[in-house]
Design a protein around this motif. Structure first.
Motif, PDB file in Angstrom:
ATOM      1  N   UNK A   1     -44.530 -76.887-120.855  1.00  0.00           N
ATOM      2  CA  UNK A   1     -42.805 -76.465-121.035  1.00  0.00           C
ATOM      3  C   UNK A   1     -43.032 -74.969-120.569  1.00  0.00           C
ATOM      4  N   UNK A   2     -42.451 -74.608-119.369  1.00  0.00           N
ATOM      5  CA  UNK A   2     -42.709 -73.361-119.031  1.00  0.00           C
ATOM      6  C   UNK A   2     -41.769 -73.193-117.552  1.00  0.00           C
ATOM      7  N   UNK A   3     -41.358 -71.908-117.348  1.00  0.00           N
ATOM      8  CA  UNK A   3     -40.535 -71.717-116.107  1.00  0.00           C
ATOM      9  C   UNK A   3     -41.329 -72.257-114.959  1.00  0.00           C
ATOM     10  N   UNK A   4     -42.504 -72.021-115.004  1.00  0.00           N
ATOM     11  CA  UNK A   4     -43.397 -72.621-113.763  1.00  0.00           C
ATOM     12  C   UNK A   4     -43.858 -74.027-113.954  1.00  0.00           C
ATOM     13  N   UNK A   5     -43.005 -74.567-114.886  1.00  0.00           N
ATOM     14  CA  UNK A   5     -43.557 -76.231-114.923  1.00  0.00           C
ATOM     15  C   UNK A   5     -42.399 -76.946-115.207  1.00  0.00           C
ATOM     16  N   UNK A   6     -42.092 -77.343-116.487  1.00  0.00           N
ATOM     17  CA  UNK A   6     -41.018 -78.258-116.785  1.00  0.00           C
ATOM     18  C   UNK A   6     -39.976 -77.534-117.798  1.00  0.00           C
ATOM     19  N   UNK A   7     -38.938 -78.181-118.019  1.00  0.00           N
ATOM     20  CA  UNK A   7     -37.689 -77.459-118.767  1.00  0.00           C
ATOM     21  C   UNK A   7     -37.894 -78.480-120.090  1.00  0.00           C
ATOM     22  N   UNK A   8     -37.299 -77.821-121.183  1.00  0.00           N
ATOM     23  CA  UNK A   8     -37.292 -78.672-122.394  1.00  0.00           C
ATOM     24  C   UNK A   8     -36.537 -79.629-122.138  1.00  0.00           C
ATOM     25  N   UNK A   9     -35.410 -80.006-121.529  1.00  0.00           N
ATOM     26  CA  UNK A   9     -34.808 -81.282-121.133  1.00  0.00           C
ATOM     27  C   UNK A   9     -35.783 -82.286-120.605  1.00  0.00           C
ATOM     28  N   UNK A  10     -36.433 -81.780-119.701  1.00  0.00           N
ATOM     29  CA  UNK A  10     -37.571 -82.783-119.181  1.00  0.00           C
ATOM     30  C   UNK A  10     -38.608 -82.984-119.733  1.00  0.00           C
ATOM     31  N   UNK A  11     -39.092 -82.208-120.769  1.00  0.00           N
ATOM     32  CA  UNK A  11     -40.104 -82.595-121.641  1.00  0.00           C
ATOM     33  C   UNK A  11     -39.503 -83.457-122.665  1.00  0.00           C
ATOM     34  N   UNK A  12     -38.346 -83.383-122.929  1.00  0.00           N
ATOM     35  CA  UNK A  12     -37.781 -84.446-123.958  1.00  0.00           C
ATOM     36  C   UNK A  12     -37.828 -85.851-123.427  1.00  0.00           C
ATOM     37  N   UNK A  13     -37.392 -85.712-122.009  1.00  0.00           N
ATOM     38  CA  UNK A  13     -37.582 -87.357-121.580  1.00  0.00           C
ATOM     39  C   UNK A  13     -39.257 -87.898-121.671  1.00  0.00           C
ATOM     40  N   UNK A  14     -40.020 -87.034-121.481  1.00  0.00           N
ATOM     41  CA  UNK A  14     -41.374 -87.609-121.511  1.00  0.00           C
ATOM     42  C   UNK A  14     -41.734 -87.919-123.080  1.00  0.00           C
TER      43      UNK A  14
END
Ligand code: NIG
Ligand code: FE
Length: 398
Positions: free
Chosen positions: A207-220
């Motif tokens: 979860x990072x600005x060079x990786x995935x947002x909290x919303x995207x992590x939540x889907x995982x």
């Protein structure tokens, strides 16, 4: 090993309870069927089929390295040089290097090559006392290569180390996807098959600005929850994304890195019982200056683990003992906190309660050291005093 074996005459650092070394002088351990049956002083020790004299040596629980990226192809030593010339980790990642360059090398590598290189790395960790090892995927970023990495990780167990595998496909955006949301949908889609194949023990994301947002992590994490899989998160390494709060909402086993962790993140971790995994190797190698909020974590009672974070980019170390030293020198942990971080709290970061302390009923995973006191393990560096590593009661070669 058949029957019971008594190890006696050692200085035991049991780490029993929530604090303190739990030292037992003239200590003894009774081992049977891979389990510690009894722990106490030599004078009170029960009889056993076989006796091993420790001759004053130090005994600690086996080390638990709860965060590694041990399986990969290629090398990123050139990025070390680039950083010495002024490029940052994030600059290199944005320019297509970093994780993506290891993805290309890992996709190109066959399973046998990946296994051969990962075995050497695992053996190096074991030579410093590691008995439990977590290995993440995340350099495939496509189903077949993620599966290959996880299969290789599972095979490392044949070396005589317990391996826990973590699915980290949400590590970076692979080149064939233009849209991160589309990629996250694929990450969620691949998970059930890998889980059914017995390849996944937990799910992680970056979860990072060079990786995935909290919303995207939540889907995982929702996909993990559908399979009742525990989650972990690479959180607040380079910036505060509120990842810790998100992960705590899923009762994450751990949040890892945490240099930019906020007070709200700490509070959420306390409430969820989430372990803070600190990674001094990455902090050191990237010459970070923002320290994780150690005093606040300690005050709040968040369990602290430490790990090597072995990976070819940000933490190419294979020395858990050096991490003990760095955790003290760089993060000001006490030697006892550091050793707990690499044993009982490392186990907890993997959801494991059956190891990490020398207490009756725990697994007989322990280390024998040529050291006079456990604090020496953290105070010394560049030196390996391990004399014996016992895994599930078995000595080397048994
Ligand atoms: O834990 N932060 C993201 N993942 C890894 C680094 C992976 C890499 O650079 O290859 C880490 O530091
Ligand atoms: Fe990592």
């Amino acid at each position: 090993m058949k029957g019971s074996r008594l190890w006696r005459g050692g200085l035991l650092a049991t780490l029993a309870g929530d604090s303190g070394w739990g030292l037992i002088e003239d200590g003894a351990l009774l081992v049977e069927d891979g389990v510690l049956r009894w722990v106490g002083t030599g004078a009170e020790a029960p009889a056993a089929d076989e006796v091993v004299e420790l001759r004053g040596a130090l005994v600690t629980p086996g080390l638990v390295d709860c965060h590694t990226h041990l399986v990969y192809g290629g090398s990123r030593a050139h990025e070390f040089e680039q950083r010495l010339h002024g490029a940052s980790y994030a600059d290199i990642a944005r320019a297509g290097g970093g994780i993506k360059s290891t993805v290309a090398a890992t996709r190109a590598a066959g399973e046998a090559d990946l296994l051969a290189s990962a075995r050497k790395r695992a053996q190096a960790l074991m030579a410093e006392g590691v008995t439990t090892l977590e290995v993440k995927s995340g350099y495939g970023l496509e189903a077949p290569t993620e599966a290959r990495m996880l299969r290789v990780a599972r095979q490392l167990a044949g070396l005589g180390v317990d391996v826990r595998t973590t699915y980290l496909a949400a590590h970076a955006l692979p080149p064939e996807f233009a849209d991160a949301d589309d990629y996250i949908a694929a990450v969620c889609l691949w998970l059930p098959d890998l889980f059914d194949a017995g390849l996944v023990d937990a799910v992680d994301a970056f979860c990072e600005n060079i990786a995935f947002s909290p919303a995207q992590v939540a889907r995982v994490f929702d996909a993990a929850r559908r399979l009742s899989l525990p989650v972990k998160l690479h959180a607040e390494q380079l910036s505060d994304q509120g990842g810790a709060q998100l992960a705590a909402g899923y009762r994450a086993l751990s949040c890892d890195h945490l240099e930019y962790l906020s007070p709200a993140g700490i509070q959420a971790m306390v409430e969820a019982g989430t372990v803070a995994v600190l990674l001094p190797g990455a902090y050191y190698a990237l010459r970070e200056t923002q320290l994780p909020p150690i005093a606040a974590l300690r005050e709040a009672g968040v369990p602290i683990a430490i790990a090597t974070d072995h990976n070819p980019g940000s933490s190419p170390t294979l020395s858990p003992l050096l991490m003990l030293n760095m955790a003290c020198v760089l993060f000001r942990l006490t030697p006892e906190e550091a050793l707990r971080g690499l044993t009982v709290n490392g186990a907890r970061a993997l959801g494991l309660r059956d190891r990490g302390q020398l207490v009756a009923g725990q697994r007989a995973d322990f280390c024998v050291w040529d050291s006079a006191h456990p604090r020496e393990l953290a105070a010394c560096f560049g030196h390996n005093p391990l004399t014996e590593r016992v895994f599930q009661g078995r000595r080397q070669g048994e």
